[in-house]
Design a protein around this motif. Structure first.
Motif, PDB file in Angstrom:
ATOM      1  N   ASP A  83       1.620  -9.017  -0.475  1.00  0.00           N
ATOM      2  CA  ASP A  83       0.045  -8.491  -0.206  1.00  0.00           C
ATOM      3  C   ASP A  83      -0.865  -9.278  -0.147  1.00  0.00           C
ATOM      4  OD1 ASP A  83      -0.557  -5.015   0.187  1.00  0.00           O
ATOM      5  OD2 ASP A  83      -2.058  -6.451  -0.351  1.00  0.00           O
ATOM      6  N   ASP A  84      -1.783  -9.224   0.536  1.00  0.00           N
ATOM      7  CA  ASP A  84      -3.108 -10.217   0.616  1.00  0.00           C
ATOM      8  C   ASP A  84      -3.949  -9.781  -0.291  1.00  0.00           C
ATOM      9  OD1 ASP A  84      -2.010 -12.144   2.251  1.00  0.00           O
ATOM     10  OD2 ASP A  84      -2.496 -11.157   4.071  1.00  0.00           O
ATOM     11  N   ASP A  85      -3.846  -8.590  -0.818  1.00  0.00           N
ATOM     12  CA  ASP A  85      -4.661  -8.311  -1.885  1.00  0.00           C
ATOM     13  C   ASP A  85      -4.376  -8.891  -3.267  1.00  0.00           C
ATOM     14  OD1 ASP A  85      -6.594  -6.972  -3.944  1.00  0.00           O
ATOM     15  OD2 ASP A  85      -5.884  -4.966  -3.220  1.00  0.00           O
ATOM     16  N   ASP A  86      -5.459  -9.857  -3.403  1.00  0.00           N
ATOM     17  CA  ASP A  86      -5.040 -10.727  -4.731  1.00  0.00           C
ATOM     18  C   ASP A  86      -4.977  -9.776  -6.077  1.00  0.00           C
ATOM     19  OD1 ASP A  86      -5.260 -12.804  -3.271  1.00  0.00           O
ATOM     20  OD2 ASP A  86      -7.231 -13.307  -3.806  1.00  0.00           O
ATOM     21  N   GLN A  87      -5.672  -8.668  -6.253  1.00  0.00           N
ATOM     22  CA  GLN A  87      -5.597  -7.908  -7.502  1.00  0.00           C
ATOM     23  C   GLN A  87      -4.154  -7.151  -7.496  1.00  0.00           C
ATOM     24  OE1 GLN A  87      -8.807  -4.868  -7.110  1.00  0.00           O
ATOM     25  NE2 GLN A  87     -10.254  -6.357  -7.230  1.00  0.00           N
ATOM     26  N   LYS A  88      -3.473  -7.155  -6.579  1.00  0.00           N
ATOM     27  CA  LYS A  88      -2.080  -6.487  -6.532  1.00  0.00           C
ATOM     28  C   LYS A  88      -0.971  -7.424  -6.907  1.00  0.00           C
ATOM     29  CE  LYS A  88      -2.709  -2.709  -3.263  1.00  0.00           C
ATOM     30  NZ  LYS A  88      -2.256  -2.401  -1.849  1.00  0.00           N
ATOM     31  N   THR A  89      -1.180  -8.966  -6.896  1.00  0.00           N
ATOM     32  CA  THR A  89      -0.292  -9.879  -7.013  1.00  0.00           C
ATOM     33  C   THR A  89       0.090  -9.692  -8.460  1.00  0.00           C
ATOM     34  OG1 THR A  89      -1.321 -11.460  -5.385  1.00  0.00           O
ATOM     35  CG2 THR A  89       0.300 -12.561  -6.952  1.00  0.00           C
TER      36      THR A  89
ATOM     37  N   GLY B 169       0.718  -1.207  -0.041  1.00  0.00           N
ATOM     38  CA  GLY B 169       0.016   0.166  -0.036  1.00  0.00           C
ATOM     39  C   GLY B 169       0.764   1.296   0.027  1.00  0.00           C
TER      40      GLY B 169
ATOM     41  N   SER C  81       0.895 -13.648  -1.761  1.00  0.00           N
ATOM     42  CA  SER C  81       0.043 -13.328  -0.524  1.00  0.00           C
ATOM     43  C   SER C  81       1.266 -13.864   0.609  1.00  0.00           C
ATOM     44  CB  SER C  81      -1.069 -13.850  -0.417  1.00  0.00           C
ATOM     45  OG  SER C  81      -1.012 -15.421  -0.317  1.00  0.00           O
TER      46      SER C  81
END
Length: 489
Positions: A199-205, A174, A217
């Motif tokens: 990051d645990d936001d899959d859209q950022k992987t 972030g 993640s």
């Protein structure tokens, strides 16, 4: 794979870098003393041989007589030269400087030049070649510069080629994590490598943010540590951490990874505190509990302030007729300018300075901070500000206890009131006495906006959090260098 994490090579933290550099520099300085004494003796022997030969003494006999006649009496202070040399190198212990060949060579050259200039000044004043041996001191500076340079180049090569640099994985992609990477990308010399984010936001992987990849993640944290040989984890998450992420961090720590928080790495990279990425409880811990220093530090600091205040008042007494004259000739009277400032705990006191601006209505001056190339500054005032001679009268405030030699800049009450409404934690700088010089003053120039004032506050809060005797000494020495170079604040 997670259960078979390979032990990473030795990674040195900044404090360990500084310790190794300090020990190496000290050994080189001590060796330089003995090399200088040997050179000094050999030089005197060669001079005596020349005298004997001039008298017609055979070469072999001349050499024997010279060795019998010449006796080097080394004064005690000569063995203290390594301490002075170490003080001259004080700016070369920051990781980003210590890892740069160019900055290291420049720093050593400046140290040798300042040492030579200081010795020349003392030699001219004393005019006693027997008590101030030119060959001995010159030999020490030569050997100290040469040996220190060789040692530093060896360290830099080892540092860059043997994997001593830490490998960092950011937890969180972030705003906080990207701020760290943006700073990292701006560094000319890096004391560590950042391999990416998780990051645990899959859209950022799979995405690339600020030039570094989001690897995945926290579920695969241990795998990433193994694959990328990660030595350090930096938690760059503002707010609450999910339970699963927290457990992964604990598991990684058990496997040998060092875990730290985003503000700590930010401080290491910038020498500042990230006021835009702090939560109130962190501020309470850092600036209420941790800012307490030992009674010895407070006592030492006050003693240094008294000695510095007396010295400054003596200098003021000597220079006053000349400075008062040039100010009066340039822009008339009055010579001094006084102003109310805020001290520790919000106490108000009055400072005096040599007037460096054109005479204006008081309200106009009070409510405007000085900027670079400020049109209100006179020609003589520009010189006084750059050399800081305009602040000589403030040594009286140091002697009285209103100020210290080192601390945040003393600000006008109206400006403090304005800034604390716009900048987080601004009033925290009043936890300590203001100073004639400080961490912010030597690292940042004039400010022309609220944003730049916020950056300067970050330096002030870093000093409040980390202030020590050695840091105060470093700031004073760097200030002296600034005054000599007339680069001003």
């Amino acid at each position: 794979m997670a259960d078979n994490i390979r032990t990473t090579p030795l990674r040195l933290r900044p404090s360990e870098h500084r310790t190794i550099l300090f020990i190496g520099d000290l050994l080189m300085a001590v060796a330089s003393v003995f090399a200088a004494i040997e050179t000094w003796g050999r030089y005197n022997i060669s001079v005596e041989i020349a005298k004997q030969l001039a008298k017609g003494v055979p070469p072999g006999r001349a050499e024997q007589l010279a060795e019998q006649i010449v006796l080097i009496k080394v004064p005690f202070w000569f063995y203290l030269l390594p301490i002075i040399w170490m003080l001259l190198l004080v700016e070369l212990y920051e990781p980003h400087v210590a890892g740069s060949s160019r900055k290291t060579m420049r720093g050593i050259a400046i140290a040798a030049f300042v040492g030579l200039a200081a010795y020349s000044l003392v030699f001219i004043i004393r005019q006693d070649p027997n008590s101030l041996p030119r060959i001995g001191v010159g030999g020490f500076l030569f050997f100290a510069a040469l040996l220190t340079l060789v040692w530093r180049m060896i360290f830099i090569r080892m540092y860059k080629t043997t994997g001593l640099r830490r490998r960092i994985l950011l937890i969180g992609a972030g705003k906080a994590g990207q701020t760290l990477v943006e700073l990292y990308q701006s560094l000319g010399t890096r004391s560590f490598n950042i391999v990416g984010y998780i990051d645990d936001d899959d859209q950022k992987t799979g995405k690339t943010l600020q030039g570094l990849p989001v690897l995945g993640s926290s579920e695969r944290l241990l795998d990433f540590i193994d694959v990328y040989h990660v030595s350090d984890l930096v938690v760059a998450i503002n707010g609450e951490i999910q339970g699963a992420t927290f457990q992964s961090i604990l598991d990684a720590q058990e496997k040998g990874a060092d875990v730290t928080r985003m503000p700590i790495l930010y401080e290491e990279m910038t020498g500042r505190v990230p006021i835009q990425h702090l939560e109130s409880d962190w501020i309470i811990r850092s600036f209420v509990d941790e800012v307490r220093v030992s009674g010895f530090y407070d006592l030492f600091k006050r003693l240094v302030d008294i000695l510095g205040g007396i010295t400054g008042m003596v200098i003021l007494t000597v220079l006053f007729p000349f400075l008062a004259l040039v100010v009066a000739v340039d822009s008339g009277f009055p010579v001094f300018y006084s102003q109310l400032r805020l001290g520790r705990g919000g106490s108000i006191f009055r400072i005096y300075k040599f007037r460096s601006m054109h005479q204006k209505p008081d309200d106009e001056i009070k409510l405007r901070a000085t900027v670079e190339n400020d049109p209100r500054v006179t020609r003589v005032g520009n010189f006084l500000r750059k050399s800081r001679l305009d602040e000589l009268p403030q040594f009286w405030n140091v002697l009285r206890g209103d100020m210290s030699l080192v601390g945040p800049r003393a600000e006008i009450p109206e400006l403090v009131g304005e800034y604390q409404r716009q900048i987080p934690f601004y009033r925290a700088r009043l936890l300590v006495k203001p100073g004639l010089t400080g961490w912010a003053q030597i690292n940042y120039g004039y400010v022309a906006s609220v944003t730049e004032t916020g950056v300067k506050l970050e330096y002030d809060l870093y000093y409040i959090k980390h202030r020590t005797i050695s840091m105060d000494v470093q700031i004073i020495l760097r200030t002296i260098g600034t005054v000599i170079r007339r680069t001003g604040r």
